[in-house]
Design an enzyme around this catalytic site. Structure first.
Site, PDB file in Angstrom:
ATOM      1  N   GLY A 152       0.824  -1.221   0.000  1.00  0.00           N
ATOM      2  CA  GLY A 152       0.000   0.000   0.000  1.00  0.00           C
ATOM      3  C   GLY A 152       0.854   1.265   0.000  1.00  0.00           C
ATOM      4  O   GLY A 152       2.051   1.221   0.311  1.00  0.00           O
ATOM      5  N   LEU A 194      -6.801   8.267  -3.735  1.00  0.00           N
ATOM      6  CA  LEU A 194      -5.558   7.919  -4.427  1.00  0.00           C
ATOM      7  C   LEU A 194      -5.820   7.274  -5.776  1.00  0.00           C
ATOM      8  O   LEU A 194      -4.969   7.324  -6.667  1.00  0.00           O
ATOM      9  CB  LEU A 194      -4.720   6.990  -3.550  1.00  0.00           C
ATOM     10  CG  LEU A 194      -4.308   7.588  -2.207  1.00  0.00           C
ATOM     11  CD1 LEU A 194      -3.504   6.602  -1.390  1.00  0.00           C
ATOM     12  CD2 LEU A 194      -3.484   8.875  -2.405  1.00  0.00           C
ATOM     13  N   ALA A 213      -7.726   8.236  -8.152  1.00  0.00           N
ATOM     14  CA  ALA A 213      -7.671   9.272  -9.203  1.00  0.00           C
ATOM     15  C   ALA A 213      -6.222   9.571  -9.579  1.00  0.00           C
ATOM     16  O   ALA A 213      -5.882   9.685 -10.762  1.00  0.00           O
ATOM     17  CB  ALA A 213      -8.363  10.541  -8.700  1.00  0.00           C
ATOM     18  N   ASP A 223       3.721  35.002  39.891  1.00  0.00           N
ATOM     19  CA  ASP A 223       2.391  35.229  39.320  1.00  0.00           C
ATOM     20  C   ASP A 223       1.463  34.144  39.878  1.00  0.00           C
ATOM     21  O   ASP A 223       1.917  33.019  40.152  1.00  0.00           O
ATOM     22  CB  ASP A 223       2.497  35.135  37.789  1.00  0.00           C
ATOM     23  CG  ASP A 223       1.145  35.056  37.125  1.00  0.00           C
ATOM     24  OD1 ASP A 223       0.356  35.999  37.305  1.00  0.00           O
ATOM     25  OD2 ASP A 223       0.866  34.047  36.446  1.00  0.00           O
TER      26      ASP A 223
HETATM   27  C1  GDG Z   1      -8.363   6.596   2.852  1.00  0.00           C
HETATM   28  C2  GDG Z   1      -9.203   7.852   2.616  1.00  0.00           C
HETATM   29  C3  GDG Z   1      -7.290   8.812   1.320  1.00  0.00           C
HETATM   30  C4  GDG Z   1      -8.459  -0.240  -4.408  1.00  0.00           C
HETATM   31  N1  GDG Z   1      -9.001  -1.331  -4.980  1.00  0.00           N
HETATM   32  C5  GDG Z   1      -8.005  -2.178  -5.246  1.00  0.00           C
HETATM   33  C6  GDG Z   1      -6.823  -1.614  -4.829  1.00  0.00           C
HETATM   34  N2  GDG Z   1      -7.126  -0.420  -4.311  1.00  0.00           N
HETATM   35  C7  GDG Z   1      -6.147   0.530  -3.746  1.00  0.00           C
HETATM   36  C8  GDG Z   1      -5.972   1.708  -4.658  1.00  0.00           C
HETATM   37  C9  GDG Z   1      -5.602   2.822  -3.687  1.00  0.00           C
HETATM   38  C10 GDG Z   1      -6.262   2.398  -2.398  1.00  0.00           C
HETATM   39  O1  GDG Z   1      -6.641   1.038  -2.523  1.00  0.00           O
HETATM   40  C11 GDG Z   1      -7.542   3.196  -2.110  1.00  0.00           C
HETATM   41  O2  GDG Z   1      -7.185   4.457  -1.666  1.00  0.00           O
HETATM   42  P1  GDG Z   1      -8.188   5.702  -1.688  1.00  0.00           P
HETATM   43  O3  GDG Z   1      -7.419   6.901  -1.364  1.00  0.00           O
HETATM   44  O4  GDG Z   1      -8.797   5.783  -3.012  1.00  0.00           O
HETATM   45  O5  GDG Z   1      -9.336   5.392  -0.612  1.00  0.00           O
HETATM   46  P2  GDG Z   1      -9.489   4.848   0.933  1.00  0.00           P
HETATM   47  O6  GDG Z   1      -9.233   3.415   1.027  1.00  0.00           O
HETATM   48  O7  GDG Z   1     -10.849   5.255   1.364  1.00  0.00           O
HETATM   49  O8  GDG Z   1      -8.372   5.621   1.777  1.00  0.00           O
HETATM   50  C12 GDG Z   1      -8.790   8.488   1.306  1.00  0.00           C
HETATM   51  C13 GDG Z   1      -6.485   7.597   1.742  1.00  0.00           C
HETATM   52  O9  GDG Z   1      -6.977   7.037   2.953  1.00  0.00           O
HETATM   53  C14 GDG Z   1      -5.013   7.945   1.921  1.00  0.00           C
HETATM   54  O10 GDG Z   1      -4.836   8.961   2.856  1.00  0.00           O
HETATM   55  O11 GDG Z   1      -6.916   9.170   0.014  1.00  0.00           O
HETATM   56  O12 GDG Z   1      -9.514   9.683   1.109  1.00  0.00           O
HETATM   57  O13 GDG Z   1     -10.593   7.532   2.605  1.00  0.00           O
HETATM   58  O14 GDG Z   1      -4.219   2.854  -3.524  1.00  0.00           O
HETATM   59  O15 GDG Z   1      -4.992   1.391  -5.600  1.00  0.00           O
HETATM   60  N3  GDG Z   1      -5.620  -2.223  -4.979  1.00  0.00           N
HETATM   61  C15 GDG Z   1      -5.631  -3.462  -5.544  1.00  0.00           C
HETATM   62  N4  GDG Z   1      -6.769  -4.078  -5.939  1.00  0.00           N
HETATM   63  C16 GDG Z   1      -7.964  -3.491  -5.811  1.00  0.00           C
HETATM   64  O16 GDG Z   1      -8.983  -4.082  -6.179  1.00  0.00           O
HETATM   65  N5  GDG Z   1      -4.470  -4.090  -5.728  1.00  0.00           N
END
Ligand code: GDG
Length: 734
Positions: free
Chosen positions: A29, A378, A380, A504
């Site tokens: 991650g 992330l 996006a 004080d």
């Molecule tokens: C929290 C906050 C903030 C997803 N599906 C698969 C997969 N992923 C990976 C993605 C990405 C991560 O998981 C998801 O990260 P996000 O940032 O989109 O969302 P949250 O899990 O809600 O994370 C968020 C983050 O913390 C960091 O501070 O951005 O706002 O909610 O890296 O690639 N990876 C794989 N298979 C999947 O099916 N291998």
């Protein structure tokens, strides 16, 4: 700088225990990638829960687990039980903090038992890690499951550098105020030296809650919370850009791409990937896609939406309900629009392996990222990183919700309001028609930005800021009166025969109370003061902003001098009160009506009339409104006060107009100049005491209460430390 310790709810390692066999799989991650080089190089550990419940783990297995984690992964386990997970993780973290922070009050549960579990497990984290961490180490706490931990650690490790990063949104005050335990949570966070958020909006929201709930002001993001300061700033989290950008060339990814190509051919693909979470806007996205299919029939059989939703937190009821709603909606849309050879939505309810993830990102023409609220997002950023801008032709389009933190850095994307389904539908059509040249014009600057501020830069930036804060504290702040310094002072005290104490009262000898009328001296403080006065080598002066009558009532029985009204009145031991200088208060007649008008226009504000000063109190007023009023009032007063030798003094939620000569320094001098002292000690906690510190003879002991910038030479942490120090000095305690 000491070692670096990372603390997060989950370790970047997942354990599995089968009989005697224990194995651990490392996660790839973003956070793990970004932080691993830092803490590994700095000789620290990463602490967190390794993914198994510890209810049935015997001592021997526990020991083996610890060895495996430490030797092979530089990690330490926080041993959570089923009950911990149920109430702290699925409970308070994900039924209370998560929904409230994402503006889903309908999913928010306030339950005292869950709160107690949250506190208990934060304490468990604290107890586990303090065994390993020293007072000169650096600690980085991550995320909303551990909001109480910074202050718990601070109590045990007063000098450690503590950083905290919040990965989810911090809601506006209007939402955060609903939290019954809002004060404890804010206090918990303020134990850190540095608090990081993804965006400035979250920084603003946090600072506003701190101001309104705890009454602590900030200057350019540095919050003064009584005896400490905390810097609050935005650090938008990046991704491992090179890893994603280069991954498209991996043979495994090429293999996956071939498989997709065989199924999809030259159909256009919209991709959507997220955890199955109500904050991600999956249902709204489906509704918007449904409208798109109706509104743009020319794309029939030419476009498919590939939607991957990763199972998440299914123990929490609101997540389980979401699954059936999404299943139903996908079925309905496919049933209505699908044909024999074409399914509008390919829905996968599972996690996909990394090569498949990359294949989807790079095969897609459009990424549809439309969370209803998201700390950063992330996905996006990862989509942008995988786009093949080196070659000619279409490079793809990102459609992103304006409610995602990432939108702030991805301004060239097509930005949508996820609740506006019609406009999301139109944006899909617009993206499908976007000329290749425009696609490149949008994607390339975003790629450059993400490449520059990648995950390593982000982590380095946060840690560098934390280090800078520590060295600033060491440079700017007075030295802690402990160890050798304290010993030297005790020795000098013993050898001296003419000693002056300028102490004080409120905030230095007595904790500040919300209601100042409750600050009557207690037995302990009276015992300390009597011990000072009972030694004939000592002269004690109690220094205060309070009036003469109060000081007489509280300390009249002591053989002590006193300074009242911030220096307007003074009294030598056994004598009558005298004025510092003849003061005229005629000016009050003119200024009173003006200040009264401001008070009337500021609900919650009050005007206090002291003997020689007028005070505008606004602690109970709405802070934003009070700020506006105070600057207007200062402006009005400035023109009048200069000709009258009056000064405007700003304190904590008060402004006071008084004669410029009145201060604790000028009145303190009357005592200092009285004799040849061979030991002078002055203690104070607020800005009015600074005047006293500056007039002291060179070899005096000026002591600031609290670790905040001061002209004093030394500091003690708080009132308890002052009392403890004095008791030791006076021999009341061995
Ligand atoms: C929290 C906050 C903030 C997803 N599906 C698969 C997969 N992923 C990976 C993605 C990405 C991560 O998981 C998801 O990260 P996000 O940032 O989109 O969302 P949250 O899990 O809600 O994370 C968020 C983050 O913390 C960091 O501070 O951005 O706002 O909610 O890296 O690639 N990876 C794989 N298979 C999947 O099916 N291998």
């Amino acid at each position: 700088m000491g070692r670096l310790f990372i603390i997060s709810n989950r370790l970047p390692v997942t354990l599995s225990v089968e009989g005697d066999k224990i194995s651990a799989t490392a996660s790839s991650g973003g956070l793990a990638t970004g932080l691993s080089s830092f803490y590994k190089d700095a000789g620290g550990l990463w602490f967190g829960w390794p993914g198994i419940s510890f209810d049935d783990v015997d001592a021997e297995t526990g020991r083996k687990i610890e060895e495996l984690l430490i030797n092979e992964h530089q990690c330490g386990a926080v041993k959570l039980t089923e009950e911990d997970l149920e109430n702290y993780y699925y409970g308070f973290s994900n039924k209370t903090i998560w929904p409230l922070s994402h503006y889903f009050t309908n999913h928010t549960v306030f339950d005292n038992d869950l709160w107690k579990a949250y506190k208990r497990v934060n304490q468990k984290f604290c107890d586990t890690v303090v065994e390993e961490i020293g007072d000169d180490d650096v600690i980085w706490v991550n995320d909303y499951q551990l909001m109480l931990l910074p202050n718990m650690l601070r109590q045990k490790l007063p000098h450690a550098s503590i950083g905290y990063f919040h990965h989810i949104p911090f809601p506006s005050f209007e939402l955060f105020r609903l939290m019954p335990w809002r004060r404890e949570i804010l206090q918990g966070l303020l134990g850190a030296d540095l608090i990081g958020f993804h965006t400035y909006d979250y920084v603003r929201h946090f600072l506003s809650s701190v101001r309104r709930i705890l009454g602590y002001e900030n200057i350019l993001g540095t919050v003064s919370s009584g005896y400490r300061t905390t810097k609050v700033d935005a650090f938008p989290m990046g991704i491992d850009y090179e890893k994603f950008h280069k991954a498209t060339k991996m043979p495994e990814v090429k293999h996956e791409l071939d498989k997709i190509w065989q199924q999809v051919g030259d159909r256009k693909i919209v991709v959507s990937i997220d955890r199955q979470d109500y904050t991600k806007g999956i249902k709204d996205r489906l509704e918007a896609f449904h409208i798109f299919l109706h509104r743009y029939p020319e794309y029939k059989e030419k476009v498919s939406l590939i939607m991957v939703t990763v199972p998440s937190r299914s123990q929490v009821p609101s997540y389980a309900d979401l699954k059936s709603e999404i299943d139903e909606l996908v079925g309905k849309i496919n049933g209505e629009h699908g044909t024999l050879g074409w399914m509008p939505i390919w829905y996968h309810f599972r996690s996909v392996p990394f090569p498949m993830l990359i294949a989807l990102y790079s095969f897609a023409d459009i990424a549809l990222v439309t969370p209803l609220r998201d700390g950063m997002n992330l996905v996006a950023k990862e989509f942008i990183a995988t786009r093949p801008t080196e070659r000619d032709g279409d490079v793809g389009v990102l459609i992103i919700s304006e409610m995602a933190g990432a939108e702030k850095e991805l301004g060239e994307a097509v930005i949508v309001n996820p609740f506006d389904h019609d406009s999301v539908a139109d944006s899909i059509a617009r993206a499908l028609r976007m000329p290749a040249e425009e696609q490149r014009r949008r994607i390339i600057p975003m790629q450059e930005r993400l490449k520059r501020y990648d995950i390593t830069k982000w982590a380095g930036d946060f840690l560098q800021t934390l280090e800078d804060i520590k060295s600033q504290q060491n440079r700017l702040y007075s030295k802690k009166l402990s160890g050798r310094l304290r010993q030297d002072m005790f020795e000098r005290y013993g050898k001296s025969s003419k000693r002056l104490f300028l102490l004080d009262y409120d905030g230095s000898l007595k904790h500040l109370e919300d209601n100042p009328m409750q600050a009557t001296p207690d037995d302990e403080v009276l015992e300390i003061l009597s011990a000072i006065t009972s030694d004939e080598k000592n002269e004690l002066v109690i220094v205060s902003g309070r009036d003469r009558a109060t000081l007489d009532e509280w300390f009249g029985n002591l053989q002590a001098g006193m300074i009242a009204n911030h220096g307007a009145w003074l009294k030598h031991k056994g004598q009558e009160w005298e004025m510092l200088e003849p003061l005229d208060n005629e000016w009050m007649k003119n200024l009173r009506p003006i200040m009264q008008l401001y008070v009337d226009r500021t609900p919650g504000a009050e005007l206090e009339e002291k003997e020689f000063s007028l005070v505008f109190h606004y602690r109970r007023a709405v802070p934003e409104m009070a700020h506006v009023r105070v600057s207007e009032l200062k402006d009005d007063l400035r023109t009048m006060t200069t000709s009258l030798n009056l000064g405007i003094l700003e304190g904590s939620k008060v402004i006071e107009i008084k004669n410029t000569n009145i201060n604790k320094g000028n009145s303190g001098l009357r005592f200092i100049n009285k004799a040849e002292w061979d030991f002078v000690m002055a203690v104070g906690d607020d800005w009015t005491d600074e005047d006293m510190f500056t007039v002291l003879p060179g070899n005096s002991y000026s002591i600031k209460v609290g670790l905040v910038p001061s002209t004093a030479k030394y500091h003690l942490n708080d009132v308890d430390a002052v009392r403890d120090f004095l008791k030791n000095l006076l021999g009341l305690k061995s």
